[in-house]
Design an enzyme around this catalytic site. Sequence first.
Site, PDB file in Angstrom:
ATOM      1  N   LYS A 203       0.824  -1.230   0.000  1.00  0.00           N
ATOM      2  CA  LYS A 203       0.000   0.000   0.000  1.00  0.00           C
ATOM      3  C   LYS A 203       0.848   1.267   0.000  1.00  0.00           C
ATOM      4  O   LYS A 203       2.030   1.233   0.332  1.00  0.00           O
ATOM      5  CB  LYS A 203      -0.978  -0.038   1.175  1.00  0.00           C
ATOM      6  CG  LYS A 203      -2.128  -1.007   0.869  1.00  0.00           C
ATOM      7  CD  LYS A 203      -3.274  -0.936   1.838  1.00  0.00           C
ATOM      8  CE  LYS A 203      -4.375  -1.874   1.341  1.00  0.00           C
ATOM      9  NZ  LYS A 203      -5.443  -2.065   2.318  1.00  0.00           N
ATOM     10  N   ARG A 238      -3.760 -10.142   4.603  1.00  0.00           N
ATOM     11  CA  ARG A 238      -4.191 -10.156   3.192  1.00  0.00           C
ATOM     12  C   ARG A 238      -3.007  -9.656   2.361  1.00  0.00           C
ATOM     13  O   ARG A 238      -2.645  -8.477   2.465  1.00  0.00           O
ATOM     14  CB  ARG A 238      -5.418  -9.256   3.041  1.00  0.00           C
ATOM     15  CG  ARG A 238      -5.999  -9.210   1.637  1.00  0.00           C
ATOM     16  CD  ARG A 238      -7.204  -8.277   1.600  1.00  0.00           C
ATOM     17  NE  ARG A 238      -7.766  -8.211   0.269  1.00  0.00           N
ATOM     18  CZ  ARG A 238      -7.273  -7.478  -0.719  1.00  0.00           C
ATOM     19  NH1 ARG A 238      -6.231  -6.699  -0.520  1.00  0.00           N
ATOM     20  NH2 ARG A 238      -7.852  -7.498  -1.913  1.00  0.00           N
TER      21      ARG A 238
HETATM   22  N1  HH2 Z   1      -7.480  -3.698   0.801  1.00  0.00           N
HETATM   23  C1  HH2 Z   1      -7.789  -3.709  -0.520  1.00  0.00           C
HETATM   24  C2  HH2 Z   1      -8.895  -4.478  -0.972  1.00  0.00           C
HETATM   25  N2  HH2 Z   1      -9.625  -5.220  -0.116  1.00  0.00           N
HETATM   26  N3  HH2 Z   1     -10.045  -5.992   2.071  1.00  0.00           N
HETATM   27  C3  HH2 Z   1      -9.763  -5.985   3.384  1.00  0.00           C
HETATM   28  N4  HH2 Z   1     -10.489  -6.709   4.248  1.00  0.00           N
HETATM   29  N5  HH2 Z   1      -8.715  -5.231   3.890  1.00  0.00           N
HETATM   30  C4  HH2 Z   1      -7.928  -4.465   3.090  1.00  0.00           C
HETATM   31  O1  HH2 Z   1      -7.011  -3.787   3.600  1.00  0.00           O
HETATM   32  C5  HH2 Z   1      -8.214  -4.445   1.677  1.00  0.00           C
HETATM   33  C6  HH2 Z   1      -9.308  -5.229   1.205  1.00  0.00           C
HETATM   34  C7  HH2 Z   1      -7.015  -2.896  -1.496  1.00  0.00           C
HETATM   35  O2  HH2 Z   1      -5.954  -3.608  -2.051  1.00  0.00           O
HETATM   36  P1  HH2 Z   1      -5.953  -4.387  -3.468  1.00  0.00           P
HETATM   37  O3  HH2 Z   1      -7.020  -5.410  -3.546  1.00  0.00           O
HETATM   38  O4  HH2 Z   1      -4.577  -4.901  -3.673  1.00  0.00           O
HETATM   39  O5  HH2 Z   1      -6.173  -3.274  -4.571  1.00  0.00           O
HETATM   40  P2  HH2 Z   1      -7.455  -2.777  -5.379  1.00  0.00           P
HETATM   41  O6  HH2 Z   1      -8.472  -2.296  -4.399  1.00  0.00           O
HETATM   42  O7  HH2 Z   1      -6.911  -1.668  -6.257  1.00  0.00           O
HETATM   43  O8  HH2 Z   1      -8.000  -3.933  -6.180  1.00  0.00           O
END
Ligand code: HH2
Length: 256
Positions: A203, A238
Amino acid sequence: MGILNVTPDSFSDGGLHFDPVEAIGWGSRLVEQGADIIDVGGESTRPGAEPVAAEEELRRTLPVVAGLAELGIPVSIDTQKSVVARAALEAGAKIVNDVSGLRDPEMASVVAGAGATVCIMHMQGSPRTMQVAPTYSNVVDEVLGFLLGQARAAQEAGIQEDSIWLDPGIGFGKTLEQNLDLLVSLGKFAELGHPILVGVSRKSFIGALSGVDDPAERLGGSIACGLFAVSRGARILRVHDVKQTVQALAVWEALA
Ligand code: HH2
């Protein structure tokens, strides 16, 4: 928990796993590398992201959820929409990961009806604008209060107490300092008695602390932060980089 974004625009792995066959293959690979759960998402929630229609989210995620579930892989569906959650649970998902923390009024009853697990995450505002000016009088108390209230509502809707996971939502409507306050105070979240999930992988606050712009180059900071979170009571991490995180945890746990 291994991340599997079936999106064209996720902040770190957007477009990499857009093909369902490739996505199922990558999910299986993450399990071989040590992931216990694969988190399938069809809508990016990166800062500035535009919402995706339910039909499109279903089109992206359902074949992947069904394919992984058929292989016996525990799947969570990363969605804010109860229609998507319902279909994913029917296709074999066992967990609903809701970054909006049950804002959809049908979400809790859909999860309860399926006897599934839910992860309730805190987010201030919505992805499109959440990083413009996040404001709290006390970020830790406000996030704790929100999660406690939503956990109670989830139980009232019929979700089992031990099937409710909580997540402070690192990077979701939070400044660098607010993210750090939440991580340092994770012990208070763990005291609520529910499993705590933390998502810090690659992040932007890690980039801000280390001066690294490319998300894919933020592995060292992601592992450092993940181990710190576990030391403060986090139970589920995660992550994008499963193999390296599992190795770090194995060594760290032998020493802890
Ligand atoms: N962060 C992201 C997405 N889902 N779910 C939970 N429970 N906690 C988190 O911190 C979280 C989440 C964001 O990361 P990512 O899926 O890598 O990116 P994007 O939202 O651009 O798909």
